[in-house]
Design an enzyme around this catalytic site. Sequence first.
Site, PDB file in Angstrom:
ATOM      1  CD  GLU A  93       6.028  47.887   0.833  1.00 20.30           C
ATOM      2  OE1 GLU A  93       6.403  46.924   1.524  1.00 20.30           O
ATOM      3  OE2 GLU A  93       6.744  48.427  -0.038  1.00 20.30           O
TER       4      GLU A  93
ATOM      5  CB  CYS B 141      12.205  44.866  -8.463  1.00 18.49           C
ATOM      6  SG  CYS B 141      10.726  45.794  -7.971  1.00 18.49           S
TER       7      CYS B 141
END
Length: 579
Positions: free
Chosen positions: A125, A12
Amino acid sequence: MKIKVARTSGFCYGVRRAVNLAFEEAIHGDNLYTLGELIHNPQVLEILKQRGVRIAKKIEDIPESATVIIRSHGVTPQAKAALRNRSLKIIDATCPKVARVQQLAERAVRLGMHVILFGDSEHSEVKAIAAHAEGRTSIVKDRKELDAVISTIPTSDKISFMAQTTQNIALWKELVTHLLALRPDAEIYETICGATDERQNEVRRLAREVDALVIVGGFQSANTQRLVEISKNEGIPAFQVETEADLPRKELARFETVGVAAGASTPSWMIRRILHSLDVTVAVKPSFLLFLLEFWRFIVRSNILVAFGAAQLLYAASRLQGIEPELPYQIIVAAYIFAMHLLNHFTDRFTTEINYPARVGFYERFRRLLLTLGIVATASSLVFAYFLGPLAFIIIFAMSLLGLVYRMELFKIGRVGPRRLMDIPGSKDLFLGMAWTVIIALLVVPASGSRFTPATGIAAFFVFSLAFTRSLVYSIRDVQGDRMVGRETVAVLVGESRTRRLGAFVLALSACSMVFSFILGWTSAVSLFLIVNLVYAFIALWLTRSESNYSDVFFETIVEGNLVLSQLAAWFVHLSGLA
């Protein structure tokens, strides 16, 4: 067994950006560390390690004056502050999508809101986002946990609901609907990455068309694990693999149709290796169609197609100059291009393993035959050139010598800067374009006894534009692998978007020169018809924006088809009497 590939897969934007930053820094610097794993892909991390990038588990592990890269998942504000207090060069590779969630969490806390975060509490994250919310965060992974959290938050407190960027989009929508039913005043932020959404929807689509799915990606990759979960929820067996060695070949052999998808941290070259391995695994009954397919694979992978295409381009360049294209000229060009491409693949095995895994086994299988053909081709080009005259022979000999020394170390080890011609940044694309121009557009002038004219310049630029942009197309396709092996192509140096714009500019300039040369009477109507090839090259360049994974044979057939088309266009003009 039939294989279907997801239209969207591989890196991505955030992962690609982080990896690019790391490899660019590795090329130009040293003493380089990442704070934690840059991305969740062991194969990429191993190549980074080979390039001198080390992983630091703690800030204390990073020595003074080193360069540190903040991983794509981001870090806590406290970690950033600790890094700034050290004598370190900091490169922030946090994914912009992740950084946005961190900012939203900070804003919510400043406004006195309670942050509910949908995600995996142990994921780096999520930990970083929670730290940005200064503790006023509740992490949930399902409806049950969401209900439990809501019951502890006073109705007077406002809620801000957001998600880890790689979470399940379908489950997220369910939780949003449920939360709004309980707390209509809750603020909802759509923070799941668009790339994640695309890949998950692609898996759902594939699940309706296949009997089983192979999901390629790191075993620690959250977004890859999500694809496995979605596949199983769709009632389709899913097999997660990191490399081709993990493929359960016996189990996959039971299925008629198998789909292949990949997580957002999986490099395109690994996907190609998996596809090649599956292709080899597939048992197909002998048939005439299979024979034709295998024959065409041999033509493409042996470089016969590109050699044939170069000969066709010489026909077009000769007609453009008003020179009769003789068969010996085409033989010289085809032999030279064939030999140089073989030399390139045989002497750069590591790059071939990364970018063209299917070719590795092919070259091993036909090694003796290809080496023999390469030697014969080199000798043939020199012999034919000798009979065409001294200047033609000197050109071929010089270009062959250049091809041989391109990878040789010409300078002492201690010398600063590139030690080989191939180490010069951008040399692969530029040198290839120039070599093709000399061999295809300029060689025919002395070989035919003609004079250099303005049409020669137009033909030379036409050939250069096609050869250069052709090389750019391959460089964009192979940009991830080239970065990992340290090859500084134009796409590696300036990025994929700028590379496309550069190619488009060169093609547009060539098209304008073709039109003006016709208006000025330098060239015949063939120059107008050959603009079709420039348009074809532009389309090929533009299509590199797609994240689709094509087989090497299909991709090269499309790209090299433009070379064959150039002769057809020039031939049509010649036969019709327009030139």
